[in-house]
Design an enzyme around this catalytic site. Sequence first.
Site, short mmCIF file in Angstrom:
data_model
loop_
_atom_site.label_atom_id
_atom_site.label_comp_id
_atom_site.label_asym_id
_atom_site.label_seq_id
_atom_site.Cartn_x
_atom_site.Cartn_y
_atom_site.Cartn_z
N ARG A 1 0.84 -1.20 0.00
CA ARG A 1 0.00 0.00 0.00
C ARG A 1 0.88 1.25 0.00
NH1 ARG A 1 -2.50 0.47 4.85
NH2 ARG A 1 -3.74 2.17 4.06
N LYS B 1 3.69 -6.11 12.01
CA LYS B 1 2.87 -6.47 10.85
C LYS B 1 3.23 -7.86 10.31
CE LYS B 1 1.45 -4.58 6.40
NZ LYS B 1 1.11 -3.33 5.72
N ARG C 1 0.01 5.79 19.28
CA ARG C 1 0.88 6.57 20.16
C ARG C 1 0.61 6.22 21.61
NH1 ARG C 1 4.45 7.03 17.62
NH2 ARG C 1 4.30 7.88 15.55
C1 BTN Z 1 0.45 -3.71 2.31
O1 BTN Z 1 1.28 -2.83 2.05
O2 BTN Z 1 0.09 -3.92 3.46
C2 BTN Z 1 -0.15 -4.54 1.21
C3 BTN Z 1 0.72 -5.70 0.85
C4 BTN Z 1 0.10 -6.58 -0.22
C5 BTN Z 1 1.09 -7.61 -0.72
C6 BTN Z 1 0.43 -8.59 -1.66
S1 BTN Z 1 1.49 -9.95 -2.05
C7 BTN Z 1 0.35 -10.47 -3.28
C8 BTN Z 1 -0.12 -9.23 -3.97
N1 BTN Z 1 0.79 -8.84 -5.03
C9 BTN Z 1 1.38 -7.67 -4.78
O3 BTN Z 1 2.21 -7.13 -5.52
N2 BTN Z 1 0.96 -7.18 -3.62
C10 BTN Z 1 -0.02 -8.05 -2.99
#
Ligand code: BTN
Length: 325
Positions: free
Chosen positions: A123, A188, A323
Amino acid sequence: MTTRFRLIDLIADGCFHSGQSLGRQLGISRAAVWKHMQALAETGPEVHAVRGRGYRLSQAFVPLAEEAIRAGLGSPVVQRLERLDVVHDIDSTNEYLKRIGPMPGENGVGVCVAEWQRAGRGRRGRAWVSPYGANLYLSLAAQAGEALLSSGGLSLAVAIAVTEALQDCGVQGLGLKWPNDIFYQGRKLAGILLDLSGESGGPYKVVIGVGVNLKMPAGAALGIDQPWTDLSEVGLDLDRNHLAGLIISGLIRTMDLFNEYGLRAFTQDWQRFDLVSGRTVELRQEHESMIRGVARGIDDRGALLIERNGVTRSYMAGEVSIRLP
Ligand code: BTN
């Protein structure tokens, strides 16, 4: 399958295999085996070569397999599956499903699972570190009408589905940080990325991407720019094919429920997993403005509610950090 990926599958068990026996199985010379092993040094997975013993992977893994994934799906799900592509090497499973094939039919879905993403996307423009054979990288494409998307909150419902799939595999103590980060012991563990494409007015193709950290190799972890964890840290070794099946089934169930009832079908589950409600948070928005206040759950569109100076407002986007009060 290319020779290189067949070679990786042959040594996936983590035991030593001589260059001679690998060459024999692949119909290539020992020197050619050595050359492929050299190439793996650049792309992963990490291989140890020991004179007199041969080659072995530093981290064993069970390869992804279409049959094994299908075996974990009930027949109603299999009937909805228009494609299930298990690939070794891809830029991003989301990008792949965006660019290939026609839009899935009204009830159909397309799925792609990869061993390795060269350009995994997270994201907010981040990269998603996706080393070979280590974690789960899965995307599911479906058709979505205007109504489904405008009701809001689909990505929150998706996060609940993935959390429940992990729970079904025995992972306890998971939580969600708005809008869709899956946390385990304060860091995470998994992330979700939704992509939309199609003509304005719809129908749209929605691609749901799911990344779960299972056994991140130390070298690859250096590229991660946020606090993260994986399940190997707590001694859990999940079967990726089984987990993929549970996630696919869960996502289909979630899309169906969401289509019929919208986010309200998931509100209670959200409250169960919500890590931020009642805590002091900072929300950083796209234009870098910062909102600080106390999180008060979500509204019926999935927006985050934040109370400041006795006034509660809703926010549709941004990155939350928790926080200390
Ligand atoms: C985030 O940043 O939290 C989202 C991560 C999403 C990763 C998954 S892996 C499968 C799919 N392909 C990608 O390129 N991204 C998502």
